[in-house]
Design an enzyme around this catalytic site. Structure first.
Site, PDB file in Angstrom:
ATOM      1  N   LYS A 190       0.837  -1.213   0.000  1.00 30.79           N
ATOM      2  CA  LYS A 190       0.000   0.000   0.000  1.00 30.79           C
ATOM      3  C   LYS A 190       0.865   1.254   0.000  1.00 30.79           C
ATOM      4  O   LYS A 190       0.470   2.293  -0.550  1.00 30.79           O
ATOM      5  CB  LYS A 190      -0.979  -0.013   1.174  1.00 30.79           C
ATOM      6  CG  LYS A 190      -0.340  -0.070   2.563  1.00 30.79           C
ATOM      7  CD  LYS A 190      -0.107   1.290   3.177  1.00 30.79           C
ATOM      8  CE  LYS A 190       0.544   1.191   4.540  1.00 30.79           C
ATOM      9  NZ  LYS A 190       0.711   2.510   5.172  1.00 30.79           N
ATOM     10  N   THR A 247      -4.010   5.299   2.898  1.00 30.95           N
ATOM     11  CA  THR A 247      -2.695   5.802   2.515  1.00 30.95           C
ATOM     12  C   THR A 247      -2.712   6.472   1.153  1.00 30.95           C
ATOM     13  O   THR A 247      -1.908   7.379   0.894  1.00 30.95           O
ATOM     14  CB  THR A 247      -1.659   4.653   2.523  1.00 30.95           C
ATOM     15  OG1 THR A 247      -1.846   3.881   3.703  1.00 30.95           O
ATOM     16  CG2 THR A 247      -0.254   5.187   2.520  1.00 30.95           C
TER      17      THR A 247
END
Length: 331
Positions: A190, A247
């Protein structure tokens, strides 16, 4: 639930935030490697460098002495950057072997490509009581007591459930999971995709492009996770989809900020110097590309980020054009 002594290793933003969160119910000691920094924390009762304006309670102990922190702890919680995990775990095993250990760092080890649990196995042995704490969690929000949900993954379900009971609280909800590999792959990749999202947003590609990037990025994560032994369903939860969305979209994301700066034409060296924090996606991108190649997994978005970061011949626009020119295929 009995009151535990928890030693937190790493006095950066995330280590401090977790120390604050657990200090309300447990005896917590926070270790930092920089003695001057720790002295400042003790004198000012705040971590102005990483978490300004968040007071440290008097009950939170602070030390720069590693052995003082480690001895007598019921739990070792390692919140160093991934580059420090191996050394920290090895020292802890020599000082107090058999102590439960949880790590809260993400990525793949530079040079070896090891996932965190592989590092822990090498340093502590295959039967060590341990697990990973991961999921969508900005340190600044956790430190301020804002509602957050994360995953504690351990191959031993009893271990995961025991420490969920010990650490779970109303504003920091923790869910047990047994898929350590899937949880770690989600947490590592991520960060790479957040850099891609920052580039996309920085170049003004819009919300449609961001949504496509997140969705196709999640597919890349799931492909690699299953190839190395993880479960696809883990990536639909907090450790996968949840962490990826946060994120890629949250302005507190360091990796997203790296992408935004790359889109402005800044050099990687200048970006990292200005950032002042570790952006794990930068080193992870190269390791992910290598891991994907070893397992024959196609990951075009992660490969594009690796190219952008480590091939000075291509800029953001050229890398994006290469992605957009790929042949269409079935979803």
């Amino acid at each position: 639930m009995s009151r535990k002594r928890i030693a937190v290793f790493g006095a950066g933003a995330w280590g401090t935030a977790l120390a604050l969160a657990f200090a309300a119910r447990h005896r917590v000691i926070l270790w930092g490697r920089d003695a001057t920094h720790v002295e400042t924390l003790a004198a000012t009762r705040q971590n102005a460098r990483y978490l300004p304006d968040v007071p440290l309670p008097a009950s939170l102990e602070l030390t720069a002495d590693f052995e003082t922190a480690a001895r007598g702890a019921d739990l070792h919680l390692v919140v160093t950057p991934l580059a420090g995990l191996r050394d920290t775990a090895g020292k802890l095993n020599r000082l107090q072997p058999g102590t439960p250990l949880i790590w809260a760092c993400k990525g793949l080890e530079a040079g070896t490509g090891r996932l965190p649990h592989e590092i822990i196995r090498e340093e502590l042995g295959p039967d060590a009581p341990c697990g990973v704490l991961t999921g969508p969690s900005f340190a600044a929000e956790v430190a301020r007591g804002m509602p957050t949900a994360v995953t504690l993954a351990a191959s031993d379900l009893d271990f995961a459930q025991e420490w969920v009971r010990n650490l779970h609280q109303p504003h920091l909800r923790i869910y047990a999971n047994t898929d350590v590999v899937g949880a770690e792959i989600g947490g590592a990749i991520k960060n790479v995709l957040a850099i891609a999202a920052g580039v996309s947003d920085g170049m003004g590609f819009g919300l449609n492009a961001r949504a496509a990037l997140i969705t196709r990025g999640l597919a890349e994560i799931a492909r690699l996770a299953t190839a190395v032994g993880g479960r696809a369903d883990t990536l639909m939860g907090l450790a996968g989809m949840g962490d990826l969305i946060l994120t890629c979209t949250g302005d507190l994301s360091r990796n997203r900020r790296v992408g935004l700066a790359l889109a402005q034409g800044k050099t990687l060296a200048d970006i990292l110097a200005e950032l002042g924090h570790v952006a794990e996606g930068v080193s992870t991108a190269r390791a992910v590309a290598s891991l994907a190649a070893r397992h024959g997994v196609e990951m075009p978005l992660c490969a594009a980020v690796d190219t952008l970061l480590h091939d000075n011949r291509l800029g953001p626009r050229e890398v994006v054009e290469q992605l957009l020119s790929r042949e269409p295929r079935q979803e």
